[in-house]
Design an enzyme around this catalytic site. Sequence first.
Site, PDB file in Angstrom:
ATOM      1  N   ASN A 184       0.855  -1.184   0.000  1.00  0.00           N
ATOM      2  CA  ASN A 184       0.000   0.000   0.000  1.00  0.00           C
ATOM      3  C   ASN A 184       0.894   1.238   0.000  1.00  0.00           C
ATOM      4  O   ASN A 184       1.461   1.600   1.032  1.00  0.00           O
ATOM      5  CB  ASN A 184      -0.913  -0.023   1.230  1.00  0.00           C
ATOM      6  CG  ASN A 184      -1.972   1.059   1.215  1.00  0.00           C
ATOM      7  OD1 ASN A 184      -1.879   2.033   0.479  1.00  0.00           O
ATOM      8  ND2 ASN A 184      -2.983   0.890   2.058  1.00  0.00           N
ATOM      9  N   GLU A 193      -6.803  -2.265   4.490  1.00  0.00           N
ATOM     10  CA  GLU A 193      -6.771  -2.378   3.033  1.00  0.00           C
ATOM     11  C   GLU A 193      -5.855  -3.501   2.567  1.00  0.00           C
ATOM     12  O   GLU A 193      -6.135  -4.174   1.561  1.00  0.00           O
ATOM     13  CB  GLU A 193      -6.325  -1.041   2.422  1.00  0.00           C
ATOM     14  CG  GLU A 193      -7.333   0.074   2.633  1.00  0.00           C
ATOM     15  CD  GLU A 193      -6.732   1.463   2.548  1.00  0.00           C
ATOM     16  OE1 GLU A 193      -7.426   2.376   2.055  1.00  0.00           O
ATOM     17  OE2 GLU A 193      -5.573   1.643   2.981  1.00  0.00           O
ATOM     18  N   HIS A 207     -14.411   7.582   6.222  1.00  0.00           N
ATOM     19  CA  HIS A 207     -12.992   7.200   6.219  1.00  0.00           C
ATOM     20  C   HIS A 207     -12.204   8.487   6.417  1.00  0.00           C
ATOM     21  O   HIS A 207     -12.023   9.273   5.477  1.00  0.00           O
ATOM     22  CB  HIS A 207     -12.612   6.520   4.901  1.00  0.00           C
ATOM     23  CG  HIS A 207     -11.171   6.113   4.848  1.00  0.00           C
ATOM     24  ND1 HIS A 207     -10.761   4.801   4.885  1.00  0.00           N
ATOM     25  CD2 HIS A 207     -10.032   6.844   4.764  1.00  0.00           C
ATOM     26  CE1 HIS A 207      -9.445   4.748   4.841  1.00  0.00           C
ATOM     27  NE2 HIS A 207      -8.982   5.991   4.765  1.00  0.00           N
ATOM     28  N   LEU A 208     -11.756   8.700   7.654  1.00  0.00           N
ATOM     29  CA  LEU A 208     -11.150   9.978   8.025  1.00  0.00           C
ATOM     30  C   LEU A 208      -9.670   9.793   8.331  1.00  0.00           C
ATOM     31  O   LEU A 208      -9.307   9.132   9.306  1.00  0.00           O
ATOM     32  CB  LEU A 208     -11.868  10.572   9.236  1.00  0.00           C
ATOM     33  CG  LEU A 208     -13.394  10.686   9.129  1.00  0.00           C
ATOM     34  CD1 LEU A 208     -13.987  11.227  10.424  1.00  0.00           C
ATOM     35  CD2 LEU A 208     -13.793  11.545   7.934  1.00  0.00           C
ATOM     36  N   GLY A 209      -8.837  10.378   7.490  1.00  0.00           N
ATOM     37  CA  GLY A 209      -7.401  10.347   7.699  1.00  0.00           C
ATOM     38  C   GLY A 209      -6.807  11.575   7.055  1.00  0.00           C
ATOM     39  O   GLY A 209      -7.503  12.575   6.832  1.00  0.00           O
ATOM     40  N   SER A 210      -5.521  11.524   6.716  1.00  0.00           N
ATOM     41  CA  SER A 210      -4.925  12.661   6.025  1.00  0.00           C
ATOM     42  C   SER A 210      -5.599  12.869   4.678  1.00  0.00           C
ATOM     43  O   SER A 210      -5.658  13.983   4.159  1.00  0.00           O
ATOM     44  CB  SER A 210      -3.423  12.450   5.851  1.00  0.00           C
ATOM     45  OG  SER A 210      -3.171  11.261   5.143  1.00  0.00           O
ATOM     46  N   LYS A 215       3.175   0.803   3.257  1.00  0.00           N
ATOM     47  CA  LYS A 215       2.730  -0.191   4.223  1.00  0.00           C
ATOM     48  C   LYS A 215       2.694  -1.550   3.533  1.00  0.00           C
ATOM     49  O   LYS A 215       2.168  -1.666   2.418  1.00  0.00           O
ATOM     50  CB  LYS A 215       1.348   0.168   4.783  1.00  0.00           C
ATOM     51  CG  LYS A 215       1.342   1.427   5.639  1.00  0.00           C
ATOM     52  CD  LYS A 215      -0.005   1.661   6.296  1.00  0.00           C
ATOM     53  CE  LYS A 215      -1.061   2.111   5.299  1.00  0.00           C
ATOM     54  NZ  LYS A 215      -2.329   2.497   5.962  1.00  0.00           N
ATOM     55  N   ASP A 257      -8.913   1.332  -5.910  1.00  0.00           N
ATOM     56  CA  ASP A 257      -9.834   1.988  -4.982  1.00  0.00           C
ATOM     57  C   ASP A 257     -11.131   2.416  -5.663  1.00  0.00           C
ATOM     58  O   ASP A 257     -12.163   2.569  -5.014  1.00  0.00           O
ATOM     59  CB  ASP A 257      -9.163   3.218  -4.366  1.00  0.00           C
ATOM     60  CG  ASP A 257      -8.573   2.940  -2.989  1.00  0.00           C
ATOM     61  OD1 ASP A 257      -9.020   1.985  -2.340  1.00  0.00           O
ATOM     62  OD2 ASP A 257      -7.675   3.673  -2.571  1.00  0.00           O
TER      63      ASP A 257
END
Length: 449
Positions: free
Chosen positions: A12, A429, A224-227, A19, A164
């Site tokens: 990823n 993911e 989906h909360l991230g950067s 990752k 995605d």
Amino acid sequence: MSTQKNLVLSVNAGSSSLKISLYSLSSRGNHDSPEPVNLLLTSSISSISAPPAKFSFHVLSNDHSQSDVKDEPVDRITDHSSAFSHFIETLEHQASIDRKRIAYICHRVVHGGDYSDPVQINEESYHHIEKLSDLAPLHNGAALSVIKACISSLPDAKSVAYFDTAFHRSIPHHVACYAIDQKIANERGLKKYGFHGLSYSFIVRAVSRSLQKPIDTLNLIVLHLGSGASACAIKEGKSLDTSMGLTPLNGLPGATRSGAIDPSLIFHYTNRAGRITHDPAMATNIGAEDILNRKSGWKSITGTTDFGVILSKAQLDDPNPEIASHNPYRLAFDLFVDRILNYIGSYHLKLHGDVDAIVFAGGIGEKGVELRRIISEKLRCIGYRTIDRSKNEDAGKVEDVVVDISMLPSGEHDSQGREKRILVCKTDEQLEMARQNALDSNFWPENQS
């Protein structure tokens, strides 16, 4: 003696991170098994574009505990390709795993255009992904560099791209369309694609299992909360609408992305409305897309991309409505909450109020105790109960993949007969890609019933 090829590697690539998870096939990969793969080890490399890069490596077996590395600075990692090479060396030297056992490498590719299924990487599919890179400049370019490194380091393994965008192919035509000349839109593929699909796919499956409801009966609003942040309305287990659009720029603001803005704003902001590209050598100037993708978001307001820092300095206990005018951290927080509420409200209407749960996911969604508390208070007007304080605070500490933090009394339902829950889901993911790979008869025909 031939080497048993029974391992799946999930990769990823983020804009400045990588990752990696390594899995072995379960004894029998089939749809009745909770998971058709077993996790062997994980690795992460961060700060690739801001050296020194930090390398972490964790083997699940206790026999290899001496192999674990946590945030080790590695000067030789200068890009995604060298990051992957360092991982492969560590895999063999410290975990004693032969690279030749890896049969498939699953790559998360953010933008897949009209691809609806995973594709094995060959010359044609590689160049197609390359053409789409300018639509996801922070990610597709990084994924391509890792794909190249994998082909070089693991020539006997087959690389497969997982997109995605694929999860959102179910979005109705009128929802995906923009109000522009349709001839030009069709010729150039200008429509809503949606992103974070692998995460949403994992979440739908995990929530279905947790609530013991069939996927095709599940209605959710997932955050989906991230950067990078997005929201998705899921009807009967499929994407109905999502906040990101042609590119990941639209919708919610992120660490460096503006999110949705008036399209004319950029022409008032700068007179250099140039294009961004995944290849810096092709960039002629710092243009509009670069500003909106890399120089906006909460970093532009606060100077930091770390939402934890923003939370700590936002003075959330101060009820003064004017505080955001002089505290940039509070401004970034309030703005983020406001935009999230916009999507929750509109998606409730699109789902006719028939919602099983609001689901928080992603790094901020999983760790943002105060964010969840404040948003849940706003949701009471549409039938959600107050969240359980202790469950909310402990959601990130328990091992469960899905945690119900709502205080809905047992047996109480809304007018549609559904319990309105608030959930936290630890999305994965890499696992989603490995799972899809193991269950795909095109890749593992001997594992199918």
